[in-house]
Design a protein around this motif. Structure first.
Motif, PDB file in Angstrom:
ATOM      1  N   ALA A  31       0.842  -1.206   0.000  1.00  0.00           N
ATOM      2  CA  ALA A  31       0.000   0.000   0.000  1.00  0.00           C
ATOM      3  C   ALA A  31       0.874   1.251   0.000  1.00  0.00           C
ATOM      4  O   ALA A  31       1.087   1.871   1.038  1.00  0.00           O
ATOM      5  N   PHE A  32       1.383   1.621  -1.159  1.00  0.00           N
ATOM      6  CA  PHE A  32       2.236   2.806  -1.286  1.00  0.00           C
ATOM      7  C   PHE A  32       1.397   4.075  -1.356  1.00  0.00           C
ATOM      8  O   PHE A  32       0.349   4.109  -2.008  1.00  0.00           O
ATOM      9  N   LYS A  33       1.863   5.111  -0.661  1.00  0.00           N
ATOM     10  CA  LYS A  33       1.235   6.427  -0.694  1.00  0.00           C
ATOM     11  C   LYS A  33       2.325   7.478  -0.882  1.00  0.00           C
ATOM     12  O   LYS A  33       3.489   7.238  -0.590  1.00  0.00           O
ATOM     13  N   LEU A  34       1.930   8.654  -1.356  1.00  0.00           N
ATOM     14  CA  LEU A  34       2.886   9.752  -1.474  1.00  0.00           C
ATOM     15  C   LEU A  34       3.481  10.072  -0.109  1.00  0.00           C
ATOM     16  O   LEU A  34       2.820   9.920   0.925  1.00  0.00           O
ATOM     17  N   SER A  35       4.737  10.524  -0.093  1.00  0.00           N
ATOM     18  CA  SER A  35       5.394  10.832   1.180  1.00  0.00           C
ATOM     19  C   SER A  35       4.639  11.901   1.961  1.00  0.00           C
ATOM     20  O   SER A  35       4.729  11.963   3.190  1.00  0.00           O
ATOM     21  N   VAL A 117      12.162   2.570  16.910  1.00  0.00           N
ATOM     22  CA  VAL A 117      13.186   2.167  15.948  1.00  0.00           C
ATOM     23  C   VAL A 117      12.607   2.340  14.557  1.00  0.00           C
ATOM     24  O   VAL A 117      11.492   1.882  14.271  1.00  0.00           O
ATOM     25  N   LEU A 118      13.352   3.028  13.680  1.00  0.00           N
ATOM     26  CA  LEU A 118      12.888   3.295  12.315  1.00  0.00           C
ATOM     27  C   LEU A 118      13.732   2.538  11.303  1.00  0.00           C
ATOM     28  O   LEU A 118      14.959   2.532  11.397  1.00  0.00           O
ATOM     29  N   LEU A 119      13.069   1.914  10.351  1.00  0.00           N
ATOM     30  CA  LEU A 119      13.755   1.214   9.261  1.00  0.00           C
ATOM     31  C   LEU A 119      13.200   1.713   7.931  1.00  0.00           C
ATOM     32  O   LEU A 119      11.985   1.660   7.704  1.00  0.00           O
ATOM     33  N   PHE A 120      14.076   2.213   7.078  1.00  0.00           N
ATOM     34  CA  PHE A 120      13.688   2.668   5.749  1.00  0.00           C
ATOM     35  C   PHE A 120      14.311   1.721   4.722  1.00  0.00           C
ATOM     36  O   PHE A 120      15.537   1.676   4.579  1.00  0.00           O
ATOM     37  N   VAL A 121      13.467   0.982   4.027  1.00  0.00           N
ATOM     38  CA  VAL A 121      13.936   0.046   2.996  1.00  0.00           C
ATOM     39  C   VAL A 121      13.713   0.712   1.635  1.00  0.00           C
ATOM     40  O   VAL A 121      12.576   0.896   1.192  1.00  0.00           O
ATOM     41  N   PHE A 122      14.803   1.094   0.984  1.00  0.00           N
ATOM     42  CA  PHE A 122      14.710   1.780  -0.306  1.00  0.00           C
ATOM     43  C   PHE A 122      14.676   0.781  -1.448  1.00  0.00           C
ATOM     44  O   PHE A 122      15.198  -0.334  -1.344  1.00  0.00           O
ATOM     45  N   PHE A 160       4.657   0.277   7.833  1.00  0.00           N
ATOM     46  CA  PHE A 160       4.331  -0.871   8.674  1.00  0.00           C
ATOM     47  C   PHE A 160       4.730  -0.538  10.110  1.00  0.00           C
ATOM     48  O   PHE A 160       5.786   0.038  10.336  1.00  0.00           O
ATOM     49  N   LYS A 161       3.890  -0.896  11.057  1.00  0.00           N
ATOM     50  CA  LYS A 161       4.159  -0.576  12.463  1.00  0.00           C
ATOM     51  C   LYS A 161       3.972  -1.815  13.319  1.00  0.00           C
ATOM     52  O   LYS A 161       2.986  -2.541  13.181  1.00  0.00           O
ATOM     53  N   PHE A 162       4.951  -2.054  14.204  1.00  0.00           N
ATOM     54  CA  PHE A 162       4.898  -3.215  15.085  1.00  0.00           C
ATOM     55  C   PHE A 162       5.264  -2.796  16.509  1.00  0.00           C
ATOM     56  O   PHE A 162       6.276  -2.117  16.710  1.00  0.00           O
ATOM     57  N   ARG A 163       4.477  -3.192  17.471  1.00  0.00           N
ATOM     58  CA  ARG A 163       4.807  -2.943  18.872  1.00  0.00           C
ATOM     59  C   ARG A 163       5.428  -4.195  19.452  1.00  0.00           C
ATOM     60  O   ARG A 163       4.809  -5.259  19.460  1.00  0.00           O
ATOM     61  N   PHE A 169       8.489  -0.552  16.369  1.00  0.00           N
ATOM     62  CA  PHE A 169       9.197  -0.548  15.086  1.00  0.00           C
ATOM     63  C   PHE A 169       8.328   0.111  14.016  1.00  0.00           C
ATOM     64  O   PHE A 169       7.166  -0.250  13.840  1.00  0.00           O
ATOM     65  N   TYR A 170       8.914   1.080  13.313  1.00  0.00           N
ATOM     66  CA  TYR A 170       8.286   1.680  12.131  1.00  0.00           C
ATOM     67  C   TYR A 170       9.125   1.280  10.920  1.00  0.00           C
ATOM     68  O   TYR A 170      10.323   1.579  10.867  1.00  0.00           O
ATOM     69  N   VAL A 171       8.506   0.598   9.969  1.00  0.00           N
ATOM     70  CA  VAL A 171       9.206   0.175   8.752  1.00  0.00           C
ATOM     71  C   VAL A 171       8.565   0.874   7.559  1.00  0.00           C
ATOM     72  O   VAL A 171       7.342   0.813   7.370  1.00  0.00           O
TER      73      VAL A 171
END
Length: 226
Positions: A31-35, A117-122, A160-163, A169-171
């Motif tokens: 589910a991609f959305k504009l930044s 914790v933030l993870l950005f997968v490019f 994506f968000k996980f507790r 975690f925010y991915v």
């Protein structure tokens, strides 16, 4: 009459089956959305947390956080390559860890101890390198939405968000606007699966605040008391 009843039954079956039909969409169709439209970090009513900082993680730190199997990177530096080359991660700084602990104590348990914790997968390593040049090595949580997420104009994201106990975690999967699919989908799936399989960090912030603890880590089995 019988034909009408049979057709009604078929329609009902289709309605019940559709929500569980995971083959309806391709696996890469996230589910991609504009930044500018994707959801950012959430803080609830505890605005003081916005002043807490996060820092860029080193590649090996990312693997430790995900409890990812060790690699032979040190043995064969020329041949091997660390996993997730198109991923940037941000971890809580020592200041944030101590601040969370102090805030929780001062508020008699009402203040949150949860770190982020933030993870950005490019989508590609080239996109990751380009962003790497403009992103700061350390940033307050309150500026993440504006500078890291909304600041990526020309990109769209899937969130994506996980507790996991004391850590949320925010991915974010990141790709240029207009691109179809996601070429780093395999890495993204592995990261998401790794986060899902993590056990809750019960009191991880307190452990991180210890003087000898400089980065997120977990105790090896040998350190367990007998």
């Amino acid at each position: 009459m019988e034909e009408k009843e049979n057709s009604k039954k078929k329609k009902k079956k289709q309605k019940h089956q559709h929500p569980n039909d995971q083959t309806a969409k391709p696996s890469s169709d996230f589910a991609f959305k504009l930044s500018s439209e994707v959801k950012g970090l959430r803080f609830g009513g505890q605005f003081i947390v916005k002043s807490f900082t996060i820092r860029r993680a080193r590649p090996l730190e990312l693997l430790k956080v995900l409890s990812f199997p060790p690699t032979n990177h040190h043995k064969e530096k020329t041949k091997s390559k660390l996993p997730f080359p198109s991923t940037i991660a941000f971890l809580p700084t020592n200041f944030t860890i101590l601040a969370h602990h102090a805030w929780h104590t001062l508020t008699l348990g009402l203040g949150t101890k949860k770190s982020k914790v933030l993870l950005f997968v490019f989508e590609s390593e080239s996109l990751k390198v380009a962003v790497d040049r403009i992103w700061p090595p350390e940033i307050p949580l309150g500026e993440v939405n504006k500078k890291l997420i909304r600041g990526l104009t020309g990109c769209e994201m899937a969130r994506f968000k996980f507790r996991k106990g004391c850590i949320t975690f925010y991915v974010y999967a990141v790709r240029p606007v207009g691109n179809l699919g996601f070429s780093s989908a395999d890495d993204l799936r592995i990261i998401l699966q790794s986060v899902v399989e993590l056990k809750d960090f019960l009191d991880h912030t307190a452990m991180l605040a210890m003087p000898h603890q400089r980065s997120i880590d977990f105790q090896p089995p040998a350190a367990m008391a007998h």
